[in-house]
Design a protein around this motif. Structure first.
Motif, mmCIF file in Angstrom:
data_model
loop_
_atom_site.group_PDB
_atom_site.id
_atom_site.type_symbol
_atom_site.label_atom_id
_atom_site.label_comp_id
_atom_site.label_asym_id
_atom_site.label_seq_id
_atom_site.Cartn_x
_atom_site.Cartn_y
_atom_site.Cartn_z
ATOM 1 N N THR A 86 48.128 2.498 10.451
ATOM 2 C CA THR A 86 46.723 2.276 10.792
ATOM 3 C C THR A 86 46.514 0.931 11.495
ATOM 4 O O THR A 86 45.419 0.666 11.985
ATOM 5 C CB THR A 86 45.839 2.317 9.528
ATOM 6 N N ALA A 87 47.533 0.081 11.546
ATOM 7 C CA ALA A 87 47.354 -1.267 12.102
ATOM 8 C C ALA A 87 46.833 -1.252 13.547
ATOM 9 O O ALA A 87 45.906 -2.006 13.876
ATOM 10 C CB ALA A 87 48.648 -2.061 11.991
ATOM 11 N N PRO A 88 47.381 -0.408 14.452
ATOM 12 C CA PRO A 88 46.851 -0.417 15.826
ATOM 13 C C PRO A 88 45.384 0.011 15.892
ATOM 14 O O PRO A 88 44.601 -0.533 16.677
ATOM 15 C CB PRO A 88 47.751 0.592 16.558
ATOM 16 N N MET A 89 45.018 0.984 15.056
ATOM 17 C CA MET A 89 43.625 1.448 15.024
ATOM 18 C C MET A 89 42.711 0.318 14.534
ATOM 19 O O MET A 89 41.640 0.074 15.078
ATOM 20 C CB MET A 89 43.564 2.645 14.076
ATOM 21 N N ARG A 90 43.176 -0.378 13.484
ATOM 22 C CA ARG A 90 42.393 -1.503 12.963
ATOM 23 C C ARG A 90 42.227 -2.574 14.035
ATOM 24 O O ARG A 90 41.144 -3.091 14.251
ATOM 25 C CB ARG A 90 43.093 -2.098 11.742
ATOM 26 N N GLN A 91 43.329 -2.886 14.710
ATOM 27 C CA GLN A 91 43.319 -3.977 15.673
ATOM 28 C C GLN A 91 42.379 -3.702 16.851
ATOM 29 O O GLN A 91 41.713 -4.598 17.354
ATOM 30 C CB GLN A 91 44.741 -4.225 16.195
ATOM 31 N N LYS A 92 42.303 -2.452 17.275
ATOM 32 C CA LYS A 92 41.491 -2.128 18.455
ATOM 33 C C LYS A 92 40.045 -2.565 18.272
ATOM 34 O O LYS A 92 39.488 -3.277 19.105
ATOM 35 C CB LYS A 92 41.554 -0.622 18.731
ATOM 36 N N PHE A 93 39.430 -2.148 17.171
ATOM 37 C CA PHE A 93 38.002 -2.435 16.995
ATOM 38 C C PHE A 93 37.767 -3.791 16.336
ATOM 39 O O PHE A 93 36.634 -4.191 16.110
ATOM 40 C CB PHE A 93 37.325 -1.299 16.235
ATOM 41 N N LEU A 94 38.884 -4.501 16.051
ATOM 42 C CA LEU A 94 38.801 -5.851 15.494
ATOM 43 C C LEU A 94 38.527 -6.875 16.596
ATOM 44 O O LEU A 94 38.238 -8.032 16.324
ATOM 45 C CB LEU A 94 40.117 -6.169 14.778
ATOM 46 N N ASN A 95 38.613 -6.460 17.832
ATOM 47 C CA ASN A 95 38.291 -7.346 18.953
ATOM 48 C C ASN A 95 36.828 -7.160 19.348
ATOM 49 O O ASN A 95 36.316 -6.028 19.384
ATOM 50 C CB ASN A 95 39.195 -7.016 20.146
ATOM 51 N N GLU A 96 36.175 -8.286 19.676
ATOM 52 C CA GLU A 96 34.750 -8.215 20.013
ATOM 53 C C GLU A 96 34.533 -7.311 21.229
ATOM 54 O O GLU A 96 35.255 -7.403 22.220
ATOM 55 C CB GLU A 96 34.210 -9.616 20.309
ATOM 56 N N HIS A 97 33.507 -6.453 21.118
ATOM 57 C CA HIS A 97 33.217 -5.511 22.200
ATOM 58 C C HIS A 97 31.749 -5.121 22.199
ATOM 59 O O HIS A 97 30.990 -5.523 21.312
ATOM 60 C CB HIS A 97 34.106 -4.264 22.081
#
Ligand SMILES: [Fe+2]
Length: 189
Positions: A86-97
């Motif tokens: 799940t780490a890549p999925m977590r990381q994606k939306f962890l960046n401001e957007h």
């Protein structure tokens, strides 16, 4: 328990305000145009309920919200504890957007933290079961599902094709407490 922490955007170590009280959370988020509601927990749902059952259980609230805000479609997203990689999925939306559409989530189970950046401050909202949050289009935000994600949420859309993330490339998210750190706070006295 749901929790709101407000910090200056340039001082993540300073806590301007913290509350676990639903009406106070809603009032503070209303000042930045964010809708927060706690829906009544009178729907007995099994942990493995299918999407149709979940949507049917909250049909009255969903119809009201769709009527008020014009949302066209609803679906259910679920990540069960122990899901691998799940780490890549977590990381994606962890960046401001930002999105050109509202981001609307109702938590059926589990939890996650939304971070809303407005007026020089960051509003971290730990959403848990029975919490609805609606992030208006174009609001700078990010989402942390935690290191061991577990949640089931109803999503509402105006235009599901238009719901894409436009990243700001601002590394602000890395400076703020994680969802797991906030969960430890929300479980506190
Ligand atoms: Fe988003």
């Amino acid at each position: 328990m749901s929790l709101l922490c407000i910090r200056p955007e340039d001082r993540p170590d300073v806590l301007d305000e913290m509350t676990r009280e639903g009406t106070r959370i809603a009032a503070l988020l209303r000042t930045i145009g964010v809708r927060f509601e706690r829906w009544p927990a009178d729907h007995a749902l099994a942990a493995n309920s299918d999407p149709q059952t979940i949507l049917a259980a909250y049909a009255a609230e969903l119809t009201r919200l769709q009527r008020d805000c014009g949302y066209q479609t609803a679906d259910v997203v679920r990540i069960v504890r122990g899901t691998p990689d799940t780490a890549p999925m977590r990381q994606k939306f962890l960046n401001e957007h930002r999105h050109s559409e509202d981001e609307v989530r109702f938590f059926v189970e589990g939890s996650g933290s939304f971070y809303l950046r407005a007026g020089g401050r960051v509003f971290q909202v730990v959403c848990e079961r029975d919490d609805l949050i609606s992030v208006p289009a174009e609001t700078r935000h990010w989402f942390d599902m935690g290191a061991s994600p577990h949640f089931c949420a109803i999503r509402l859309f105006n235009n599901i094709e238009g719901w894409v993330a436009r990243f700001t490339d601002d590394p602000i998210a890395a400076r703020f407490p994680s969802h797991d750190e906030a969960l430890a706070l929300s479980a506190g006295p």
